[in-house]
Scaffold this motif. Structure first.
Motif, mmCIF file in Angstrom:
data_model
loop_
_atom_site.group_PDB
_atom_site.id
_atom_site.type_symbol
_atom_site.label_atom_id
_atom_site.label_comp_id
_atom_site.label_asym_id
_atom_site.label_seq_id
_atom_site.Cartn_x
_atom_site.Cartn_y
_atom_site.Cartn_z
ATOM 1 N N HIS A 274 -8.397 12.911 -2.051
ATOM 2 C CA HIS A 274 -7.281 13.501 -2.822
ATOM 3 C C HIS A 274 -6.035 12.626 -2.711
ATOM 4 C CE1 HIS A 274 -4.379 16.469 -4.287
ATOM 5 N NE2 HIS A 274 -3.670 16.204 -3.196
ATOM 6 N N LEU A 275 -5.713 12.172 -1.500
ATOM 7 C CA LEU A 275 -4.520 11.352 -1.305
ATOM 8 C C LEU A 275 -4.678 9.969 -1.928
ATOM 9 C CD1 LEU A 275 -3.747 12.369 2.369
ATOM 10 C CD2 LEU A 275 -2.366 12.919 0.367
ATOM 11 N N ALA A 276 -5.875 9.414 -1.857
ATOM 12 C CA ALA A 276 -6.116 8.110 -2.490
ATOM 13 C C ALA A 276 -5.914 8.211 -4.000
ATOM 14 C CB ALA A 276 -7.521 7.629 -2.169
ATOM 15 N N GLU A 277 -6.381 9.303 -4.574
ATOM 16 C CA GLU A 277 -6.193 9.501 -6.013
ATOM 17 C C GLU A 277 -4.727 9.712 -6.342
ATOM 18 O OE1 GLU A 277 -7.722 12.464 -9.623
ATOM 19 O OE2 GLU A 277 -8.428 12.757 -7.571
ATOM 20 N N ALA A 278 -4.023 10.497 -5.520
ATOM 21 C CA ALA A 278 -2.602 10.732 -5.757
ATOM 22 C C ALA A 278 -1.814 9.440 -5.664
ATOM 23 C CB ALA A 278 -2.071 11.757 -4.756
ATOM 24 N N ALA A 279 -2.154 8.608 -4.686
ATOM 25 C CA ALA A 279 -1.448 7.344 -4.511
ATOM 26 C C ALA A 279 -1.702 6.394 -5.676
ATOM 27 C CB ALA A 279 -1.866 6.687 -3.200
ATOM 28 N N LEU B 198 16.942 17.921 0.915
ATOM 29 C CA LEU B 198 17.060 16.476 1.096
ATOM 30 C C LEU B 198 16.393 15.687 -0.026
ATOM 31 C CD1 LEU B 198 16.343 16.291 4.939
ATOM 32 C CD2 LEU B 198 18.556 16.160 3.793
ATOM 33 N N ASN B 199 15.761 16.414 -0.951
ATOM 34 C CA ASN B 199 15.089 15.773 -2.092
ATOM 35 C C ASN B 199 14.031 14.775 -1.628
ATOM 36 O OD1 ASN B 199 14.606 15.391 -4.854
ATOM 37 N ND2 ASN B 199 15.988 13.618 -4.940
ATOM 38 N N ILE B 200 13.219 15.203 -0.669
ATOM 39 C CA ILE B 200 12.178 14.343 -0.108
ATOM 40 C C ILE B 200 10.807 14.758 -0.625
ATOM 41 C CG2 ILE B 200 10.923 13.849 2.035
ATOM 42 C CD1 ILE B 200 13.568 13.752 3.480
ATOM 43 N N ALA B 201 10.042 13.784 -1.095
ATOM 44 C CA ALA B 201 8.640 13.965 -1.502
ATOM 45 C C ALA B 201 8.464 15.061 -2.546
ATOM 46 C CB ALA B 201 7.766 14.253 -0.281
ATOM 47 N N GLN B 202 9.415 15.190 -3.432
ATOM 48 C CA GLN B 202 9.262 16.164 -4.504
ATOM 49 C C GLN B 202 8.051 15.795 -5.367
ATOM 50 O OE1 GLN B 202 10.820 18.886 -4.869
ATOM 51 N NE2 GLN B 202 12.942 18.761 -4.145
ATOM 52 N N GLY B 203 7.131 16.732 -5.534
ATOM 53 C CA GLY B 203 5.936 16.467 -6.325
ATOM 54 C C GLY B 203 4.875 15.680 -5.582
ATOM 55 N N HIS B 204 5.126 15.362 -4.318
ATOM 56 C CA HIS B 204 4.163 14.570 -3.536
ATOM 57 C C HIS B 204 3.891 15.226 -2.187
ATOM 58 C CE1 HIS B 204 4.113 11.171 -6.335
ATOM 59 N NE2 HIS B 204 5.390 11.447 -6.515
ATOM 60 N N ARG B 205 3.884 16.545 -2.156
ATOM 61 C CA ARG B 205 3.597 17.292 -0.939
ATOM 62 C C ARG B 205 2.199 17.895 -1.042
ATOM 63 N NH1 ARG B 205 9.283 20.621 -1.064
ATOM 64 N NH2 ARG B 205 10.663 18.783 -1.162
ATOM 65 N N GLY C 206 0.808 -1.208 0.000
ATOM 66 C CA GLY C 206 0.000 0.000 0.000
ATOM 67 C C GLY C 206 0.838 1.254 0.000
ATOM 68 N N SER C 207 0.189 2.364 0.266
ATOM 69 C CA SER C 207 0.844 3.668 0.220
ATOM 70 C C SER C 207 1.153 4.165 1.622
ATOM 71 C CB SER C 207 -0.054 4.681 -0.502
ATOM 72 O OG SER C 207 -0.206 4.335 -1.856
ATOM 73 N N LEU C 208 2.293 4.811 1.749
ATOM 74 C CA LEU C 208 2.720 5.386 3.018
ATOM 75 C C LEU C 208 2.497 6.897 2.973
ATOM 76 C CD1 LEU C 208 4.186 4.893 5.738
ATOM 77 C CD2 LEU C 208 6.324 5.382 4.543
ATOM 78 N N ILE C 209 1.710 7.387 3.915
ATOM 79 C CA ILE C 209 1.366 8.814 3.985
ATOM 80 C C ILE C 209 1.891 9.358 5.307
ATOM 81 C CG2 ILE C 209 -0.509 10.493 4.073
ATOM 82 C CD1 ILE C 209 -2.209 8.455 2.490
ATOM 83 N N THR C 210 2.797 10.330 5.243
ATOM 84 C CA THR C 210 3.280 10.970 6.465
ATOM 85 C C THR C 210 2.561 12.297 6.662
ATOM 86 O OG1 THR C 210 5.104 11.975 5.229
ATOM 87 C CG2 THR C 210 5.580 9.940 6.414
#
Length: 395
Positions: free
Chosen positions: A363-368, A291-298, A128-132
């Motif tokens: 929104h997050l379900a669609e993004a994932a 740190l190049n973290i979550a680019q495009g996924h914020r 599955g998807s990990l959401i922080t």
């Protein structure tokens, strides 16, 4: 993974012990249908002894026609000829006594073999998807957002969701949900290389809405003993068992939070309409860039959104350079629901805040679903992550 249908939490606990790690549970056939609508690969439905027999038989008959590759195992306290005949005619694969744990385990194993034979494939490798959920400042509603988001994603049990409290010193997820866990992540300390589905599941606490929670340690001194390696292994194991893993992080860039952010698929950033918080969020975003973290996924969530304070969504977006995905309205009802131990999405589903949390979940379900995020488990990826971590700590 198997899904249990029963209204009795005690029966669910007993059945889960006889079934593979990661087994899900719902409290009725409505929730079952919602769960199956997201699952083309469900191989067995276990109808518990607390489910009315007539309803159980009707469920068997329905699944026989609509889901022929999904086996149904009927569990009863007592079994007689009438029960057997009705179950077999309805298309039930197995009928087992509730006291027969070995029989339940064997029935689930046969169901899995049948599913593999019918479908020509297995379930290994799915994840599955990990959401922080992150905020660089405390007191902005990060835990409230994490809890309500996880409940909205679970949708009454139609999705399998785990909420992880990674604020290891002062985590409030359990108390927010009125849970009293007997196990926490602290018990995995020292088992970094041995974390598997069985160990992870043994540490989880079940919430009434089919949501599983991995609680923070009871005392803050355990924080320094929970290593980044443990966090990585635990999160990777959980995401193999759940549709979504929601992580409530600490309000700073400690090593455990950085590890969770490094593993994340989607990162929810919480801001409020005050200048100090916006300044901290701006610095945090710049740090994530470095740190190049979550680019495009914020995904920016504006909590306590009230333009009476002189700032609005447009101004926030201009300051942070990130669009506001969901504004959460300011309301004393949210705090009242939290204090009552029943988060707003459960206490008042039609409340504006509840609608906002469900909008965020959608929104997050669609993004994932738009991205495939393979698990980084091979040696090259491990080495790359190790080098990145060493750069962070200045080694």
């Amino acid at each position: 993974m198997p899904v249990i249908v029963d209204t009795d939490p005690g029966a669910v606990t007993e059945l889960a012990r006889a079934l593979p790690p990661g087994t899900h549970a719902v409290d009725g056939t409505v929730a079952l249908n919602a769960w199956l609508s997201h699952r083309t690969d469900e191989y067995v439905v276990v109808l518990g002894p607390g489910l009315d027999l007539a309803l159980a038989i009707a469920t068997c008959e329905s699944l026989r026609l609509t889901r022929p590759t999904t086996s149904v195992v009927l569990v009863r306290h007592e079994i007689d000829t009438d029960v057997l005949n009705r179950a077999m005619q309805a298309g039930c694969r197995d009928v087992v006594r509730a006291s027969d744990a070995d029989g339940i385990r064997a029935a689930a194993a046969r169901a899995h073999q049948l599913w593999q034979a019918f479908s020509g494939q297995g379930t290994a490798g799915t994840h599955g998807s990990l959401i922080t959920v992150f905020a660089p400042k405390g007191g902005v509603g990060k835990t409230t957002t994490s809890v309500n988001l996880a409940l909205a994603l679970a949708d009454g049990g139609s999705r399998k969701v785990c909420l992880v409290d990674l604020d290891l010193a002062f985590g409030d997820v359990a108390i927010t949900m009125q849970l009293f866990p007997t196990h926490t992540i602290e018990e995995a300390i020292g088992s970094e290389e041995g974390i598997d589905a069985s160990l992870a599941e043994s540490l989880l606490t079940r919430h009434e809405e089919s949501l599983m929670v991995l609680a923070a340690p009871n005392l803050p001194d355990a924080r320094d003993r929970v290593t980044a390696r443990l966090v990585s292994r635990m999160l990777r194991t959980l995401r193999q068992q759940f549709d979504y893993v929601v992580v409530d992080t600490a309000p700073n860039f400690d090593e455990q939070t950085l590890q969770a952010l490094d593993e994340t698929d989607e990162c929810v950033i919480i801001a409020t309409l005050d200048v100090p918080t916006l300044k901290n969020v701006k610095v945090a975003l710049e740090t994530l860039d470095l740190l190049n973290i979550a680019q495009g996924h914020r995904h920016l969530v504006l909590n306590r959104a009230d333009d009476a304070v002189g700032l609005d969504n447009g101004k926030v977006e201009q300051i942070l350079g990130l669009p506001v995905i969901t504004p959460i309205p300011s309301s004393t009802d949210i705090a009242a629901a939290t204090n009552a131990g029943r988060p707003i999405v459960l206490a008042s589903p039609d409340h504006a805040a509840s609608r906002a949390f469900r909008q965020l979940a959608a929104h997050l379900a669609e993004a994932a679903s738009d991205e495939t995020h393979p698990l980084l488990q091979d040696e090259a990826d491990e080495n790359a992550r190790g080098r990145r971590w060493l750069r962070r700590v200045g080694a």
